[in-house]
Scaffold this active site. Structure first.
Site, PDB file in Angstrom:
ATOM      1  CG  ASP A 156      -3.361   4.767   8.359  1.00 23.13           C
ATOM      2  OD1 ASP A 156      -2.474   5.650   8.329  1.00 23.13           O
ATOM      3  OD2 ASP A 156      -3.639   4.070   7.367  1.00 23.13           O
ATOM      4  CG  ASN A 186       1.154  -5.271   4.534  1.00 26.63           C
ATOM      5  OD1 ASN A 186       0.570  -4.557   5.333  1.00 26.63           O
ATOM      6  ND2 ASN A 186       1.228  -4.980   3.247  1.00 26.63           N
ATOM      7  N   GLY A 189      -1.911  -4.278   1.117  1.00 26.21           N
ATOM      8  CA  GLY A 189      -1.984  -5.489   1.919  1.00 26.21           C
ATOM      9  C   GLY A 189      -1.033  -6.585   1.490  1.00 26.21           C
ATOM     10  CG  HIS A 244      -1.270   3.688   4.627  1.00 26.63           C
ATOM     11  ND1 HIS A 244      -2.083   3.100   5.585  1.00 26.63           N
ATOM     12  CD2 HIS A 244      -0.805   2.683   3.845  1.00 26.63           C
ATOM     13  CE1 HIS A 244      -2.110   1.789   5.371  1.00 26.63           C
ATOM     14  NE2 HIS A 244      -1.349   1.512   4.332  1.00 26.63           N
ATOM     15  CB  SER A 297      -0.929   0.006   1.218  1.00 26.92           C
ATOM     16  OG  SER A 297      -0.191  -0.112   2.424  1.00 26.92           O
TER      17      SER A 297
END
Length: 230
Positions: free
Chosen positions: A206, A125, A96, A209, A59
Site C-alpha cells: 500500500d 489519518n 485507523g 505501512h 496503524s
C-alpha cells in the site's frame, strides 16, 4: 511485558446467548488457574513494572500487516525488558485512529495504566482524510494536557503529508507538531517515518505501512527522543 489496550467501544464484543456466557465463565474459572500455574512453572516471571510507557498511536504503531510482536512498539518493550525491566510498555494504538479518537480515549487510558511517559503518535489519518489542521491541533493539545495533568511526560511523534494534498495543507499539518511541542514544552520527534521515507522497499504494497524488516529502524529513531524521558 507489552500489553495491548483494547478498551475502545468500537471493538466491544457483541452479546452472546446466556448459555454460552455461563459455559465460558465456567471454563475461565476452572481452566485459567491451571493454565496459569503451568505457565508459571515453564516461564520465568518478569518483575512487576515500576513505570509504564503508554503509546497512543494508529496503524503505524499498532503493527498493521504483521504480527504485533514485530512492530516497533513491541520491539521497544523487548529493549526495555533487557535494559531496564522496571519499565512496561502498553500499546494503546488502534489502526485507523484519528486525533479525535485519541482524545476520546486518553483519559480512560491514563486512569487504567497510570503511565510515567505517554507517546502520542497520531495525526496521519487526519491528514489523509484532509481534516482541518486546527481541529487536529486542538485534539493533540487536549491529549498532552491530560497526560501532564496525570503527571506523565510526553513524547509527541509527528507525521508529514504527501505533496498531493497541497503545500499549504502539508506545511500547516507538519507545523502543528512543532508548535504544540514548543507551547507545551514536550519532547518532539518531527517525523516518525523519516529513516525509511525514501526507501520504497521499506513499505508494504500500500506504500503507507512499513514492513516488519523496517520496524527496528523506526524503533531506533523513536529511541533517540524517548530515552531521555525514561
Amino acid at each position: 511485558m507489552q500489553r495491548n489496550d483494547n478498551h475502545s467501544g468500537r471493538y466491544a464484543a457483541s452479546s452472546r446467548p446466556v448459555q454460552c456466557a455461563i459455559g465460558l465463565l465456567l471454563w475461565v474459572v476452572v481452566a485459567i488457574p491451571s493454565l496459569h500455574a503451568a505457565q508459571l512453572q515453564s516461564t520465568p516471571a518478569r518483575e512487576a513494572p515500576d513505570a509504564t510507557v503508554l503509546v497512543m498511536g494508529d496503524s503505524l504503531s499498532a503493527g498493521y500487516g504483521m504480527p504485533a510482536a514485530q512492530g516497533w512498539v513491541a520491539l521497544l518493550d523487548e529493549r526495555l525488558e533487557k535494559q531496564d525491566p522496571g519499565w512496561e510498555v502498553v500499546n494503546a494504538s488502534i489502526s485507523g485512529e484519528t486525533t479525535a479518537g485519541g482524545r476520546a480515549r486518553i483519559v480512560g487510558a491514563l486512569a487504567r495504566h497510570r503511565p510515567r511517559v505517554v507517546v502520542v503518535a497520531l495525526g496521519a489519518n487526519d491528514g489523509l482524510r484532509g481534516l482541518p489542521t486546527a481541529q487536529a491541533a486542538a485534539n493533540l493539545a487536549y491529549m498532552i494536557g491530560a497526560a501532564h495533568g496525570a503527571g506523565a511526560k510526553v513524547l509527541l511523534v509527528g507525521m508529514q503529508m504527501p505533496p498531493n494534498l497541497g503545500a499549504a495543507y502539508a506545511d500547516a499539518f507538519a507545523g502543528n507538531y512543532s508548535t504544540l511541542a514548543s507551547r507545551f514544552d514536550v519532547a518532539l520527534l518531527p517525523f516518525l517515518l523519516e529513516p525509511i521515507a525514501l526507501d520504497r522497499a521499506a513499505f508494504q504494497a500500500d506504500n503507507l505501512h512499513p514492513v516488519a524488516a523496517a520496524q527496528p529502524r523506526l524503533l531506533d529513531h523513536v529511541w533517540t527522543a524517548l530515552e531521555p524521558l525514561l
